[in-house]
Design an enzyme around this catalytic site. Sequence first.
Site, PDB file in Angstrom:
ATOM      1  N   ARG A 194       1.869   3.592  46.303  1.00 56.36           N
ATOM      2  CA  ARG A 194       3.275   3.238  46.123  1.00 56.36           C
ATOM      3  C   ARG A 194       3.361   2.226  44.993  1.00 56.36           C
ATOM      4  NH1 ARG A 194       8.652   4.122  45.843  1.00 56.36           N
ATOM      5  NH2 ARG A 194       9.864   2.217  46.198  1.00 56.36           N
TER       6      ARG A 194
ATOM      7  N   CYS B 217      15.452  -0.717  49.107  1.00 55.74           N
ATOM      8  CA  CYS B 217      14.156  -1.234  48.667  1.00 55.74           C
ATOM      9  C   CYS B 217      13.302  -1.794  49.804  1.00 55.74           C
ATOM     10  CB  CYS B 217      14.359  -2.306  47.601  1.00 55.74           C
ATOM     11  SG  CYS B 217      15.255  -1.731  46.152  1.00 55.74           S
TER      12      CYS B 217
ATOM     13  N   ARG C  10      15.594  -3.732  38.602  1.00 55.18           N
ATOM     14  CA  ARG C  10      15.325  -2.695  37.597  1.00 55.18           C
ATOM     15  C   ARG C  10      15.012  -3.297  36.235  1.00 55.18           C
ATOM     16  NH1 ARG C  10      20.230   1.371  39.351  1.00 55.18           N
ATOM     17  NH2 ARG C  10      19.322   2.050  41.330  1.00 55.18           N
TER      18      ARG C  10
ATOM     19  N   ASP D 151      18.086   1.473  33.260  1.00 55.53           N
ATOM     20  CA  ASP D 151      16.879   1.039  33.964  1.00 55.53           C
ATOM     21  C   ASP D 151      15.930   0.441  32.936  1.00 55.53           C
ATOM     22  OD1 ASP D 151      14.601   0.745  35.540  1.00 55.53           O
ATOM     23  OD2 ASP D 151      14.886   2.651  36.585  1.00 55.53           O
TER      24      ASP D 151
ATOM     25  N   ARG E  88      12.978  -0.908  33.615  1.00 58.72           N
ATOM     26  CA  ARG E  88      11.610  -0.976  34.113  1.00 58.72           C
ATOM     27  C   ARG E  88      10.650  -0.157  33.257  1.00 58.72           C
ATOM     28  NH1 ARG E  88      12.639   0.801  40.224  1.00 58.72           N
ATOM     29  NH2 ARG E  88      13.962   2.265  39.060  1.00 58.72           N
TER      30      ARG E  88
ATOM     31  N   LYS F  70       9.153   7.691  37.214  1.00 58.03           N
ATOM     32  CA  LYS F  70       7.904   7.031  37.596  1.00 58.03           C
ATOM     33  C   LYS F  70       6.757   8.022  37.526  1.00 58.03           C
ATOM     34  CE  LYS F  70       8.506   4.092  40.881  1.00 58.03           C
ATOM     35  NZ  LYS F  70       8.701   3.514  42.245  1.00 58.03           N
TER      36      LYS F  70
END
Length: 216
Positions: free
Chosen positions: A71, A89, A115, A147, A149, A175
Amino acid sequence: MTLSIGDISSSSFTFVSDFCLTTMLKQVHSSIPVPSGLWYIDAYAEDSRDPMPHLAIYPPGLDPDSVVLVRVHSECITGDLFSSQRCDCGSQLQKSLDYITKEKGVLIYLRQEGRGIGLINKLKAYNLQDEGFNTINANHQLGFETDEREYQAATLILKDLGIKRIKLLTNNPEKVKSLIREGIEIVDRIPLMIEPTVDSEDYLRIKRDLMGHLLD
């Protein structure tokens, strides 16, 4: 069957590939007692004085030569620590830890709150959401991308742990794509579904409809 980038549905934003973390190193390896037993915790940063290192947390028995359950979780202090119902979350984090405990996997905890816009700006975005903006438009109003990230740090941590093949706990196709681009073999994607609450319904709808998260 190993996933490829083409297997993942496109979303409405692009991966930024020019971010560089080549000097990030494991600064310390330690252990913490948790309800399920003793777990290991590794902190990664460019400098040992960094107050917010990225983390790898895992139970004993990790086999990096196997297909490891992983994860990659971005920090959300409001959800992870205070159980905010605005997002999923905190529930995703707890469910991930349950899976990881059973399968001897790894949690990678990335310090990219909100984010990637930071806690103060995330709270400003909350105020805008209370005025009627959705999560994406609130970010745009503050001058940020949908976003902010990135996941190169997660790739470097996996490689440092000797992990090359994973099952990834995520609903986020970006991701998956970013880890594949960085050379991680994703054998399977494991959905991480959380029942919506009254306060998180709009948040999850935006994730699904505008950000391409796989929530159906």
